[in-house]
Structures are given as C-alpha cells and as structure tokens.
Design a protein around this motif. Structure first.
Motif, mmCIF file in Angstrom:
data_model
loop_
_atom_site.group_PDB
_atom_site.id
_atom_site.type_symbol
_atom_site.label_atom_id
_atom_site.label_comp_id
_atom_site.label_asym_id
_atom_site.label_seq_id
_atom_site.Cartn_x
_atom_site.Cartn_y
_atom_site.Cartn_z
ATOM 1 N N LYS A 181 -0.707 18.707 -0.689
ATOM 2 C CA LYS A 181 -0.344 19.182 0.649
ATOM 3 C C LYS A 181 -1.232 18.480 1.668
ATOM 4 N N LEU A 182 -0.811 17.288 2.056
ATOM 5 C CA LEU A 182 -1.611 16.434 2.936
ATOM 6 C C LEU A 182 -0.835 16.098 4.199
ATOM 7 N N ALA A 183 -1.465 16.304 5.348
ATOM 8 C CA ALA A 183 -0.888 15.892 6.631
ATOM 9 C C ALA A 183 -1.774 14.822 7.255
ATOM 10 N N VAL A 184 -1.163 13.758 7.705
ATOM 11 C CA VAL A 184 -1.861 12.657 8.353
ATOM 12 C C VAL A 184 -1.479 12.661 9.826
ATOM 13 N N ILE A 185 -2.457 12.852 10.695
ATOM 14 C CA ILE A 185 -2.200 12.923 12.131
ATOM 15 C C ILE A 185 -2.835 11.723 12.818
ATOM 16 N N GLY A 186 -2.011 10.896 13.420
ATOM 17 C CA GLY A 186 -2.509 9.791 14.221
ATOM 18 C C GLY A 186 -2.666 10.221 15.670
ATOM 19 N N VAL A 187 -3.724 9.763 16.320
ATOM 20 C CA VAL A 187 -3.948 10.158 17.715
ATOM 21 C C VAL A 187 -3.197 9.253 18.693
ATOM 22 N N SER A 188 -2.425 8.331 18.141
ATOM 23 C CA SER A 188 -1.494 7.520 18.930
ATOM 24 C C SER A 188 -0.351 7.120 18.018
ATOM 25 N N GLN A 189 0.750 6.693 18.614
ATOM 26 C CA GLN A 189 1.871 6.243 17.800
ATOM 27 C C GLN A 189 1.523 4.954 17.082
ATOM 28 N N TRP A 190 0.662 4.150 17.706
ATOM 29 C CA TRP A 190 0.255 2.879 17.096
ATOM 30 C C TRP A 190 -0.434 3.115 15.755
ATOM 31 N N VAL A 191 -1.455 3.974 15.728
ATOM 32 C CA VAL A 191 -2.179 4.204 14.481
ATOM 33 C C VAL A 191 -1.322 4.997 13.487
ATOM 34 N N THR A 192 -0.437 5.854 13.990
ATOM 35 C CA THR A 192 0.472 6.588 13.110
ATOM 36 C C THR A 192 1.410 5.627 12.391
ATOM 37 N N ASN A 193 1.932 4.660 13.119
ATOM 38 C CA ASN A 193 2.834 3.667 12.519
ATOM 39 C C ASN A 193 2.121 2.857 11.438
ATOM 40 N N ASP A 194 0.886 2.441 11.721
ATOM 41 C CA ASP A 194 0.150 1.680 10.714
ATOM 42 C C ASP A 194 -0.162 2.544 9.496
ATOM 43 N N THR A 313 -7.783 3.257 19.025
ATOM 44 C CA THR A 313 -6.909 4.147 18.275
ATOM 45 C C THR A 313 -6.232 5.123 19.235
ATOM 46 N N PHE A 314 -6.951 5.496 20.265
ATOM 47 C CA PHE A 314 -6.402 6.331 21.341
ATOM 48 C C PHE A 314 -6.886 5.807 22.692
ATOM 49 N N GLY A 315 -8.159 5.984 22.988
ATOM 50 C CA GLY A 315 -8.706 5.563 24.271
ATOM 51 C C GLY A 315 -8.950 6.762 25.177
ATOM 52 N N LYS A 316 -9.878 7.634 24.767
ATOM 53 C CA LYS A 316 -10.066 8.882 25.496
ATOM 54 C C LYS A 316 -10.585 8.656 26.906
ATOM 55 N N THR A 317 -11.393 7.627 27.097
ATOM 56 C CA THR A 317 -11.889 7.357 28.451
ATOM 57 C C THR A 317 -10.731 7.011 29.386
ATOM 58 N N THR A 318 -9.758 6.271 28.868
ATOM 59 C CA THR A 318 -8.576 5.943 29.665
ATOM 60 C C THR A 318 -7.812 7.202 30.044
ATOM 61 N N ALA A 319 -7.620 8.088 29.070
ATOM 62 C CA ALA A 319 -6.895 9.341 29.323
ATOM 63 C C ALA A 319 -7.656 10.237 30.296
ATOM 64 N N GLU A 320 -8.975 10.281 30.175
ATOM 65 C CA GLU A 320 -9.786 11.100 31.095
ATOM 66 C C GLU A 320 -9.708 10.568 32.513
ATOM 67 N N ALA A 321 -9.714 9.247 32.657
ATOM 68 C CA ALA A 321 -9.574 8.653 33.989
ATOM 69 C C ALA A 321 -8.223 9.020 34.598
ATOM 70 N N MET A 322 -7.164 8.935 33.792
ATOM 71 C CA MET A 322 -5.830 9.272 34.278
ATOM 72 C C MET A 322 -5.740 10.742 34.692
ATOM 73 N N THR A 334 -2.900 -2.376 20.986
ATOM 74 C CA THR A 334 -3.039 -1.181 20.145
ATOM 75 C C THR A 334 -2.473 0.045 20.882
ATOM 76 N N ALA A 335 -3.279 1.100 21.091
ATOM 77 C CA ALA A 335 -2.723 2.350 21.636
ATOM 78 C C ALA A 335 -2.658 2.386 23.159
ATOM 79 N N THR A 336 -3.361 1.499 23.814
ATOM 80 C CA THR A 336 -3.491 1.590 25.275
ATOM 81 C C THR A 336 -2.166 1.592 26.031
#
Length: 405
Positions: A181-194, A313-322, A334-336
């Motif tokens: 019972k394993l779930a893999v969660i990517g923090v972006s679609q880019w890393v999820t696809n890979d 993989t995500f870019g939290k600083t980018t999201a925080e700025a937005m 990548t995820a940007t």
C-alpha cells in the motif's frame, strides 16, 4: 486515523515548514498526528527524536567512505522501529530521508512486513534514483534503468571513492516494490511524471499534489517601512531567495545582471552567501532569513522575484513570491513553468540562463509596474497553492490507501 511523518527537519527550511503545517492541520482536524525527526526544533508533544549528533556524523562519514547513503544508523533506526511498534500508525508519511540519520533497508523492510500504508512525498528525486537528488544539471537519465557510472558522484552527499549508485537503486526498487500500500506524491507534475517512469511506477497511487503556501502569511503588504529600513526607497527591487547561493542556484546570473541594471535598480539576495567569493556592490546580501514574517515582507516589498535555478522539483520560493503578489522571472525548466504559467499570469520564463534575457523581462515588468501583475499573480497562487485544499488532498490519499483491500 493515526499518522506519523518522518522528515529530516521540523519547522525549519521548506520541508520542515511543510511537515509542521501538515502536523498542525491534522491535529486541528482531530487526526492523531505525530512527527519523527533528528531535528525537532521546539516540538515536544507527539514527537520522536531520531538518533543523536554523534550518530549523524558517523553516518555521514561512512556514507562518504563507502559510497552508500541510508545504510547506517542501525541503532537509531532500531529504536525508531520500537517507537513505531508502540504507536501502531495507520499511515507512515516519508519525506526527506537522505540526511544521514536513518537506515532505509531496516525502515522499509519493517513497513512492508507489517503492511503499513505508506506515503512518500517527492520533495526531490532521491527516492527513485541511486543516490542523487537531482539529475537535470548533469543531463543523466540512468535512473530509468540501473544507475551506475554516476556523473554526480562528487556532488550532494559526496562519495569520496566508490560508486554504489547501481546497488542503491536496485535496493530501493526491491524495498519499495515490497510495500503493498504505497502512494507516491510528486510536488509538481514534472516530478510526478518522471516518478511514473521510475522504480516507483507500480505504486498503488501516483499523484501530483502541489506544496501549499500559507496565504495569510504570504500576501501583498505595504512594505514602505521595510524599504526605508533597508535604504531602498525609490528603488526598483529585484529579489532572489535561496537556502544558499552557488552556481547551481544562479549566482552568476545575478552577478552578470547587476552589471546591466540602471542606477535606480537594486538586487537583494536572501540566503547564505558564504560560498560567494566575489560579491558585487550592486547586490545587497542580507543572509539567511529565518523569520517567516520578515521573509513574507521581503517578497511583498520586491518589484520582481527572479529564480534562475535550472532544476526545481517545485520551487517554493517562487510560489511564496507569487502568493505575495510579486511577478516572477524564472528559468523555463523542470517544475517552474507549472508554477509561473506560460500566459504571463505569473510572470515570464527564460529559455536560456543568460543575464541579458532576464534583464529584458525585468525591464518589461518595470515598464508595466508591479501593480499591473499583482492581482493576477496572487489569484494564480490562491488557485494552485491553497493550504486547505492541498492538505485535504493528502487526507484523501491517506483514506484511499487505508481502504485498499
């Protein structure tokens, strides 16, 4: 429902803040939530300290000598397993395990033996590669097959001599494949696809859930007082934020950019700059900013946020700025692009990491003024990075795993 998160840090850094916010949200929902970490900051209740400093240092040393990471700290991991046995969690949520504090084989073997529902969050790529957290900069796709001949052997968790990446990838494949019972969660679609093409491709659930941003903290604010304090009144402020500044994080782009800017523009960089040898006088280095309130003010004060990092993989600083209403100029990789968008609602993307290309888009924002972007940038952030919505998505994954026959 009883959930325990395991992460290298708590409260500090981006993954530590995410762990803390998830823990507090679950407690508020009435979910039994626990955290295990070698670095618990101020957390006392519902927590377990993994190992101690001498063990972490020994693990790091052995990792560099043998070329293996996550193969030591047996005693600390044995004690953790005893704690987990007493706790008897419904869900074990694994975040950053590659910080020289846990024995991966012991932990994952026990999880599979006890058939515990397991969620892994891909804050980087380490769970599905032999040893590296990122592979874009070195142009490697060996993780798709069997690793070996690692081009990143001497970066990240540096291996002094031996390349054990092939064995480590094979071990991860064996260990994760045994967890039913394993779930893999990517923090972006880019890393999820890979991840869906990797050794994790047979997981019960593979899904993208974006990291969230606390919209009450990171928001558009009047920061005139901060500008006055930092002697930036009347300046067009270009902000960069990173845990540490290096070539990989784009310090050379900022240095070249500084030579091009008009006198009324000022670059401000937050983060550890101890490795930057030649500091440009057009760049104001302010060091690491631990206070979240202060960090949110910096984002809001800036006229534009620049992120030249080529692998996110995500870019939290980018999201925080937005979330703070500040438009972004960032590298298109990548995820940007998922965060910033390609329609101008979040800012602009640069196809090559050349300072003149950043300069051109920064000047477009300067001409239009920040106010032209703030409302739409904030709206995009609210839509994608809602804390309540994205945490609820995790709860739904937990429930789905528990309902797996």
């Amino acid at each position: 429902m009883k959930v325990i998160q395991i992460n290298a840090v708590y409260e500090t850094s981006s993954t530590g803040r995410t762990t803390m916010e998830m823990h507090e949200a679950m407690l508020h929902m009435g979910i039994e939530s626990y955290v295990a970490s070698p670095n618990l900051a101020a957390l006392k209740e519902n927590s377990y300290q993994i190992g101690h400093r001498a063990d972490w240092k020994r693990h790091a040393l052995l990792s560099r000598i043998t070329g293996k990471q996550g193969y030591f700290s047996s005693g600390a991991t044995r004690q953790l397993l005893k704690y987990l046995d007493q706790l008897n969690p419904d869900i074990i949520h694994l975040r950053n395990l590659h910080a020289n504090y846990i024995n991966l084989n012991m932990l994952l073997s026990e999880i599979s033996k006890r058939d515990i529902c397991t969620v892994i969050t891909l804050h980087d790529c380490w769970f599905y590669t032999g040893r590296c957290v990122y592979y874009i900069e070195c142009g490697c796709n060996r993780w798709l097959q069997e690793c070996g001949n690692c081009p990143a052997l001497h970066s990240g968790n540096n291996s002094l001599i031996f390349d054990r990446s092939s064995q480590m990838l094979a071990d991860k494949k064996r260990l994760f494949s045994a967890i039913r019972k394993l779930a893999v969660i990517g923090v972006s679609q880019w890393v999820t696809n890979d991840a869906s093409r990797s050794i994790l491709k047979d997981a019960s659930i593979i899904k993208c859930i974006y990291n969230w941003i606390d919209m009450d903290i990171f928001r558009p604010q009047d920061c005139a007082a901060l500008r006055e304090e930092m002697n930036l009144k009347g300046k067009f402020v270009i902000l960069g934020v990173s845990a540490g500044w290096s070539k990989q994080k784009g310090i050379e782009v900022f240095t070249d950019l500084a030579d091009m800017l008009p006198e009324d523009c000022q670059i401000v960089l937050a983060g550890d700059a101890s490795s930057v040898i030649n500091k440009h006088d057009k760049i104001k280095f302010i060091g690491s900013v631990a206070d979240i309130g202060r960090l949110s003010e910096l984002y809001s004060m800036a006229d534009v946020f620049v992120n030249p990092t080529i692998q996110e993989t995500f870019g939290k600083t980018t999201a925080e700025a937005m979330a703070s209403g500040t438009p972004v100029v960032a590298y298109n990789g990548t995820a940007t692009p998922e965060l910033v968008g390609t329609d101008g609602t979040g800012g602009y993307l640069i196809d090559q990491n050349r300072a003149n290309l950043y300069f051109e888009q920064i000047m477009v924002i300067r001409q239009n003024s920040k106010l032209f972007y703030t409302e739409q940038v904030r709206a995009r952030a609210e839509q994608m990075f809602s804390k309540d919505k994205n945490i609820q998505s995790y709860i739904e994954v937990y429930k789905a795993l528990m309902e797996t026959p």
